[in-house]
Each structure stands twice: as C-alpha cells, then as structure tokens.
Design an enzyme around this catalytic site. Structure first.
Site, mmCIF file in Angstrom:
data_model
loop_
_atom_site.group_PDB
_atom_site.id
_atom_site.type_symbol
_atom_site.label_atom_id
_atom_site.label_comp_id
_atom_site.label_asym_id
_atom_site.label_seq_id
_atom_site.Cartn_x
_atom_site.Cartn_y
_atom_site.Cartn_z
ATOM 1 N N ASN A 25 0.651 -1.051 -0.010
ATOM 2 C CA ASN A 25 0.035 0.072 0.062
ATOM 3 C C ASN A 25 0.700 1.368 0.210
ATOM 4 O O ASN A 25 1.622 1.653 0.972
ATOM 5 C CB ASN A 25 -0.986 -0.142 1.231
ATOM 6 C CG ASN A 25 -1.795 1.274 1.341
ATOM 7 O OD1 ASN A 25 -1.418 2.415 1.020
ATOM 8 N ND2 ASN A 25 -3.071 1.218 1.724
ATOM 9 N N GLU A 52 -3.742 1.805 -3.151
ATOM 10 C CA GLU A 52 -3.896 3.255 -2.681
ATOM 11 C C GLU A 52 -3.128 4.239 -3.409
ATOM 12 O O GLU A 52 -2.317 5.031 -3.181
ATOM 13 C CB GLU A 52 -3.658 3.488 -1.147
ATOM 14 C CG GLU A 52 -4.899 3.584 -0.433
ATOM 15 C CD GLU A 52 -4.771 4.268 1.209
ATOM 16 O OE1 GLU A 52 -5.529 5.543 0.911
ATOM 17 O OE2 GLU A 52 -4.244 3.890 1.830
ATOM 18 N N TYR A 124 -7.936 -3.703 -2.205
ATOM 19 C CA TYR A 124 -7.846 -2.687 -1.327
ATOM 20 C C TYR A 124 -9.034 -2.717 -0.735
ATOM 21 O O TYR A 124 -10.217 -2.163 -1.038
ATOM 22 C CB TYR A 124 -7.338 -1.194 -1.872
ATOM 23 C CG TYR A 124 -7.539 -0.297 -0.771
ATOM 24 C CD1 TYR A 124 -6.962 -0.422 0.339
ATOM 25 C CD2 TYR A 124 -7.834 1.020 -1.177
ATOM 26 C CE1 TYR A 124 -7.038 0.686 1.365
ATOM 27 C CE2 TYR A 124 -7.883 2.299 -0.176
ATOM 28 C CZ TYR A 124 -7.378 1.809 0.886
ATOM 29 O OH TYR A 124 -7.464 2.946 1.969
ATOM 30 N N ASP A 166 -4.158 -4.774 0.992
ATOM 31 C CA ASP A 166 -4.257 -4.084 2.207
ATOM 32 C C ASP A 166 -5.699 -4.580 2.303
ATOM 33 O O ASP A 166 -6.752 -3.966 1.887
ATOM 34 C CB ASP A 166 -4.185 -2.609 2.191
ATOM 35 C CG ASP A 166 -4.489 -2.094 3.376
ATOM 36 O OD1 ASP A 166 -5.021 -2.826 4.461
ATOM 37 O OD2 ASP A 166 -4.514 -0.674 3.357
ATOM 38 N N ASN A 168 -6.729 -4.329 5.544
ATOM 39 C CA ASN A 168 -7.374 -3.583 6.521
ATOM 40 C C ASN A 168 -7.792 -4.143 7.943
ATOM 41 O O ASN A 168 -8.961 -3.874 8.484
ATOM 42 C CB ASN A 168 -8.458 -2.303 6.064
ATOM 43 C CG ASN A 168 -7.802 -1.249 5.809
ATOM 44 O OD1 ASN A 168 -7.056 -0.693 6.632
ATOM 45 N ND2 ASN A 168 -8.063 -0.656 4.791
ATOM 46 N N ASP A 269 2.611 4.573 5.164
ATOM 47 C CA ASP A 269 2.469 3.875 6.527
ATOM 48 C C ASP A 269 2.571 2.453 6.642
ATOM 49 O O ASP A 269 2.651 1.790 7.511
ATOM 50 C CB ASP A 269 1.293 4.632 7.353
ATOM 51 C CG ASP A 269 0.200 4.560 6.370
ATOM 52 O OD1 ASP A 269 -0.041 4.108 5.071
ATOM 53 O OD2 ASP A 269 -1.053 5.194 6.749
ATOM 54 N N HIS A 270 2.465 1.985 5.257
ATOM 55 C CA HIS A 270 2.560 0.469 5.066
ATOM 56 C C HIS A 270 3.956 0.024 4.614
ATOM 57 O O HIS A 270 4.644 0.934 3.872
ATOM 58 C CB HIS A 270 1.890 0.029 3.940
ATOM 59 C CG HIS A 270 0.179 0.139 4.427
ATOM 60 N ND1 HIS A 270 -0.620 -0.773 4.968
ATOM 61 C CD2 HIS A 270 -0.613 1.188 4.649
ATOM 62 C CE1 HIS A 270 -1.822 -0.479 5.387
ATOM 63 N NE2 HIS A 270 -1.731 1.012 5.164
#
Length: 279
Positions: A25, A52, A124, A166, A168, A269-270
């Site tokens: 991501n 993303e 995603y 991702d 989540n 952030d991934h």
C-alpha cells in the site's frame, strides 16, 4: 536511505524462487515514486501489486515503471482516492476489475501471468471508519459487505490464485501491538475477524505470511503516521496480506517483509511484503 534495524526482514534469505510477487500500500504512487523505484532496484520482484495509488489512469507514472524494467501494467485508478495497480517485469493479462464495494470505487484488479498457471488478485479493502457499528457508521457496514462479496466470489473460484493487498484487518492477536486495547478498534474487532475468516474458509485460502512467520511471532505491516518515530512503542498492525489457493500455496518457497521501508524518506505508512514461488 537510513532505516532502523528490521527484525522481520529476510525471513527466508537463502532461497532463490522462480517468481516473486510483492504487495505494498503505497499511499500515493506519484508522491512516492522515488521510494518505489528504490525498492524495485534493490529487491526486484517480478510483480508488484500497489494499493492506494490515488490517481487516475491518465496520470499513472507508466514511463517511470518502464524505465525501472516494469513495462506491463494493469490498473484501476480513481482521482485522489483508492486505486490499485499491478506492475510486472513479466507479461500479464488483465483478467478482471470487480466492484466489491458496489459503488464504483477503484479497489480491485486481477491479472493472469501469461504462460504461467497463476492468477493474482490485487485488492484494497475499505478501512471501515472509526466506529465498529454499522448502525451508526455506514463505512463499517460497507467494509463488511465488501468482504461478503469477496466471499461469494471466492466460493466459486476454481483456478490457482494469489490474493494480495491491504485487507485492513489484523486477524490474530500477534498481528497487533495490543490485542486487549484494540478489541474495540476497527481493524481488529471480533466481527471483522470473523468476517475475514468466512472469506478464508470459502476457498481454503492459505495465509502465506503466517506460513513463514508463524503465530505467535510478531508480524506487523503498518504503523500510524501519528507517531513521529514509528519504532517508539512499536504500535504496529498486520493489515497487509498475501493468501494463496491451497495448491498454489504448496509452491510458495519464501516470504519476507521490509520493515525498514517504514523509515525511508517520505514513507508510506505500510511496508512491502514479498513471496517467492517455484512454479
């Protein structure tokens, strides 16, 4: 690019697989193309699945990927939000773009590796908002419904498939920095974990990350931007996954994560995950 010591990298460093597939991501591919190019140069996966990407197709950096040796691209883009792209050194053929969100958001693209018996689904999953209650938070309900549509799709699947991206959701206690403190936090609630387990059972998916980094070992792939130093407190979660059909999973020979990427300049952030296969 300076980075802290990485306790999760090089899980299987001495294996030379036939094909490698990575997922990341990237949180805006145009903004972070410099670190993507660095990753491709240093680690050279055959296929990289990005989530993303946050761009429409016409603005995707095709030329930069071609210069890096990745001329083959399949993507589903969207202005400013979401979006997924699969780039490859090997020939790929786009096989599907599925609207599991049922609202037109760009959250999936599927490809077939040409000449290889492997399909790669890049997804995603919606984050789901902040409140784990669909009655007061429609985004949470949309996330659960998205997973429900994925499950219906997986139930009818009959080809060797790798699904990455991702999700989540951090399903295991060792996938989060504090199981007790995150039980009511979206991404680790029992309802999300149960919903993801139904998806896993629908096709008998094998969680490749946990085949190589066995529970209860720590395994994180995301750290919030809210912490200036992501290593302080190590408040990570495993939101990114690589799952394979049972027969394809038997051909997985390596798996590693690159935690140091979280410390690169202007990072996502991934972090990237990569799995090797002997096909």
């Amino acid at each position: 690019m300076n980075a802290p010591t990485n306790p999760q990298s090089n899980v299987t460093p001495n294996v030379t697989p036939d094909i490698t597939v990575a997922t990341w991501n990237i949180n805006s591919v145009r903004l972070r193309m410099p670190i993507v190019a660095h990753y491709l140069k240093e680690h050279a996966p055959d296929v990289l699945c990005l989530q993303e990407i946050k761009t429409e197709e016409k603005f995707f950096p095709f030329e930069a990927f071609a210069e890096a040796g990745y001329p083959h691209v399949a993507l589903s883009g969207q202005k400013g939000y979401h979006g997924v792209a699969t780039v490859s050194r090997l020939p790929i053929r786009e096989s599907s773009k599925l609207d599991w969100q049922a609202n037109g958001e760009a959250r999936h693209v599927g490809v077939e590796l040409v000449g290889r018996d492997m399909f790669i689904e890049n997804v995603y999953v919606p984050a789901g908002g902040d409140v784990p209650d669909r009655a007061v938070n429609p985004k949470f309900g949309q996330k659960l419904d998205f997973l429900g549509r994925m499950t219906e799709w997986a139930d009818a699947l009959d080809k060797p498939t790798l699904i990455v991206g991702d999700f989540n959701i951090a399903p295991l206690e060792s996938d989060v920095w504090s199981h007790k403190q995150l039980l009511k936090v979206v991404s680790h609630t029992p309802l999300e974990v149960e919903t993801l387990k139904r998806f896993q059972d629908a096709h008998g998916w094998i969680d490749l990350g946990r085949e190589f980094i066995a529970d209860p070992q720590r395994y994180f792939s995301w750290w919030s931007y809210r912490a200036k130093d992501y290593t302080k407190g190590d408040r990570g979660r495993r939101l990114d996954h690589m799952w394979a059909s049972p027969e394809l999973a038997k051909q997985a020979v390596s798996h590693s994560v690159l935690e140091e990427a979280r410390g690169w300049e202007k990072p996502s952030d991934h972090i990237p995950l990569i799995t090797g296969f002997d096909l």
